[in-house]
Design an enzyme around this catalytic site. Structure first.
Site, mmCIF file in Angstrom:
data_model
loop_
_atom_site.group_PDB
_atom_site.id
_atom_site.type_symbol
_atom_site.label_atom_id
_atom_site.label_comp_id
_atom_site.label_asym_id
_atom_site.label_seq_id
_atom_site.Cartn_x
_atom_site.Cartn_y
_atom_site.Cartn_z
ATOM 1 N N ARG A 74 0.852 -1.186 0.000
ATOM 2 C CA ARG A 74 0.000 0.000 0.000
ATOM 3 C C ARG A 74 0.892 1.242 0.000
ATOM 4 N NH1 ARG A 74 -3.000 3.020 4.778
ATOM 5 N NH2 ARG A 74 -4.057 4.533 3.468
ATOM 6 N N HIS A 118 -3.439 10.773 0.607
ATOM 7 C CA HIS A 118 -2.843 10.577 1.927
ATOM 8 C C HIS A 118 -2.296 11.936 2.372
ATOM 9 C CE1 HIS A 118 -1.369 7.179 4.706
ATOM 10 N NE2 HIS A 118 -1.095 8.312 5.333
ATOM 11 N N GLU A 163 -7.825 8.113 6.201
ATOM 12 C CA GLU A 163 -8.140 8.745 7.481
ATOM 13 C C GLU A 163 -8.662 10.171 7.349
ATOM 14 O OE1 GLU A 163 -4.828 8.442 10.163
ATOM 15 O OE2 GLU A 163 -4.991 6.270 10.301
ATOM 16 N N ASN A 281 -7.628 1.345 9.864
ATOM 17 C CA ASN A 281 -6.359 1.669 10.519
ATOM 18 C C ASN A 281 -6.602 1.686 12.018
ATOM 19 O OD1 ASN A 281 -5.399 2.098 7.955
ATOM 20 N ND2 ASN A 281 -4.888 4.256 8.247
ATOM 21 N N TYR A 283 -4.537 1.945 15.851
ATOM 22 C CA TYR A 283 -3.320 2.108 16.666
ATOM 23 C C TYR A 283 -3.582 1.960 18.160
ATOM 24 C CZ TYR A 283 -0.865 3.372 12.447
ATOM 25 O OH TYR A 283 -0.305 3.317 11.197
ATOM 26 N N GLU A 340 -3.553 -0.294 8.041
ATOM 27 C CA GLU A 340 -2.425 0.176 8.855
ATOM 28 C C GLU A 340 -2.556 -0.361 10.262
ATOM 29 O OE1 GLU A 340 -1.615 4.412 9.144
ATOM 30 O OE2 GLU A 340 -2.036 4.675 7.010
HETATM 31 C C1 FCB Z 1 -1.677 7.189 10.593
HETATM 32 C C2 FCB Z 1 -1.312 7.741 9.239
HETATM 33 C C3 FCB Z 1 0.034 7.284 8.743
HETATM 34 C C4 FCB Z 1 1.057 7.223 9.852
HETATM 35 C C5 FCB Z 1 0.525 6.483 11.057
HETATM 36 C C6 FCB Z 1 1.500 6.368 12.199
HETATM 37 O O1 FCB Z 1 -2.620 8.029 11.198
HETATM 38 O O2 FCB Z 1 -2.271 7.375 8.284
HETATM 39 O O3 FCB Z 1 0.419 8.122 7.693
HETATM 40 O O4 FCB Z 1 1.520 8.474 10.150
HETATM 41 O O5 FCB Z 1 -0.637 7.107 11.519
#
Ligand code: FCB
Length: 434
Positions: A74, A118, A163, A281, A283, A340
């Protein structure tokens, strides 16, 4: 059960974070060039001018991916390379770069997954109002059409937006990311215009033969700090997790949008154009309290009882699993791709030159386990893309955080695969042997 036969393992990057070569071959400036060159905006004034020099070193980077054995890559296509002013004629040299990259990937047996936005909006479009303007949605669809015209015969997956919630919140509401505007709740038109751009782009891409089209959202489970904070957590959830998903999958906005004047009734069916997949995505979760005052209906408070990554983000793989369950129960989902997931740590070479990153291995292992559990429970997940192939320009944090499976020495551009690279390679290989 286990993962589906054709489950795709991948890695992800984005143009401004790795390419460099910002003034080469006719590329125009983007909002991130302007922002990063504005004093005080990024840590230590770091910019993406050189980044990982991927624009010149992409063959080496494709070889690194081939060494990992990934099925898919990607990356993002920089709009300001393809249309330097954000509209009008194509800058052929800009598209030529992605043409070569896509061919290089295919030769290495790697499926190209291209993101169209992006965050690197051509600066002339921002000067005309950026995503606050409805016209930007039409410009984005035009750019998408041009990219697909050249590449749709070879690109396997198209991701319209990355995002969009981050663009609205960090870019236009709070001003900590490009374009650095501080409109607070007045930034909401940027949500609608990005979604409209997404819907128009879906149709433009399909009209040029794109095979598989979707968008990527950022999700963060909302944890109420106390039972009394549940309404605030629900408000955060509506903003963070639903604002860019409900319209696409349900054809309507969560309540927070209200009857906004910038929404035309005919827009909703465009926004709800069927997608082939949803990119997820993830985290970390977010803890929410009721604000004492201020314009927003929620306050973000620290989560302190979990270990954290180099970004200070709490490491909670269970929250990833609960997110996947929530998405599955909330919507009649298209197939999901985890577009992600990853972590930053202060990874530096040891005396022998090796970069040992056991914390990343632990993070990825636990989060991939969450994906496996969700799949076993019946959630339709088709792929997992680790963020990121390389250490890179982490937006306002510059080059300080290191998210890569491969370490980059920014002085020499030397790439050193970390221990996690070998671990991910072995994981992919063993999942193929089943
Ligand atoms: C996400 C973004 C990516 C990267 C990660 C850590 O929010 O999409 O570009 O910065 O965080």
């Amino acid at each position: 059960m286990g993962l589906p036969e054709d489950f795709r393992w991948g890695v992800a990057t984005a143009a401004y974070q790795i390419e460099g070569a910002v003034a080469e071959d006719g590329r125009g400036p983007s909002t991130w060039d302007t922002f990063s060159h504005t004093p005080g905006r990024t840590r230590d004034g770091h910019t993406g001018d050189v980044a990982c020099d991927h624009y010149h070193r992409w063959p080496e980077d494709v070889a690194l991916m081939a060494g990992l054995g990934v099925d898919a890559y990607r990356f993002s296509i920089a709009w300001p390379r393809v249309q330097p002013s954000g509209s009008g004629a194509v800058n052929a040299k800009g598209l030529d770069f992605y043409d070569r990259l896509v061919d290089g990937l295919l030769l290495a047996g790697i499926a190209p997954a291209a993101t169209l936005y992006h965050w690197d909006l051509p600066q002339p479009l921002e000067d005309a109002g950026g995503w606050m303007e409805r016209d930007t949605a039409y410009r984005f669809a035009e750019f998408s059409y041009l990219a697909a015209e050249r590449l749709s015969d070879r690109v396997d997956m198209w991701i319209t937006l990355n995002e969009p919630v981050v663009v609205t919140a960090y870019g236009y509401a709070f001003g900590v990311y490009a374009p650095g505007r501080t409109l607070l709740l007045d930034a909401l038109p940027t949500a609608h215009h990005q979604l409209l751009g997404h819907g128009l782009a879906v149709n433009a891409l399909r009209s040029r033969g794109a095979r598989s089209v979707g968008l990527t959202n950022h999700y963060s489970p909302a944890w109420a700090a106390s039972p009394a904070d549940q309404p605030a957590a629900d408000a955060f959830d509506a903003f963070m997790n639903r604002l860019f998903t409900d319209p696409v999958l349900l054809g309507r906005y969560p309540d927070l949008m209200g009857d906004a004047p910038f929404i035309r009734s005919e827009d909703m069916s465009v926004i709800a154009s069927p997608v082939d997949f949803l990119g997820v995505n993830y985290y970390n979760p977010t803890r929410i309290a009721t604000p004492a005052e201020g314009p927003l209906p929620f306050d973000i408070v620290d989560i302190t009882e979990y270990p954290t990554t180099g970004m200070g983000w709490p490491i909670v793989p269970d929250a990833f699993l609960s997110l996947l369950r929530t998405l599955d129960s909330r919507y009649d989902l298209p197939p999901l791709h985890i577009t992600e997931n990853g972590c930053s740590f202060a990874d530096e070479p040891g005396p022998d030159g090796a970069v040992d990153d056991p914390s990343r291995i632990e993070f990825l292992d636990a989060h991939i386990a969450a994906v496996r559990t969700a799949v076993d429970e019946g959630v339709d997940i088709r792929g997992y893309f680790a963020w990121s192939l390389l250490d890179n320009f982490e937006w306002a944090e510059g080059y300080h955080p290191r998210f890569g499976l491969v370490h980059v020495d920014y002085e020499t551009q030397k790439r050193t695969p970390k221990t996690s690279y070998g671990w991910y390679r072995d994981l992919i290989a063993s999942s193929k042997r089943r």
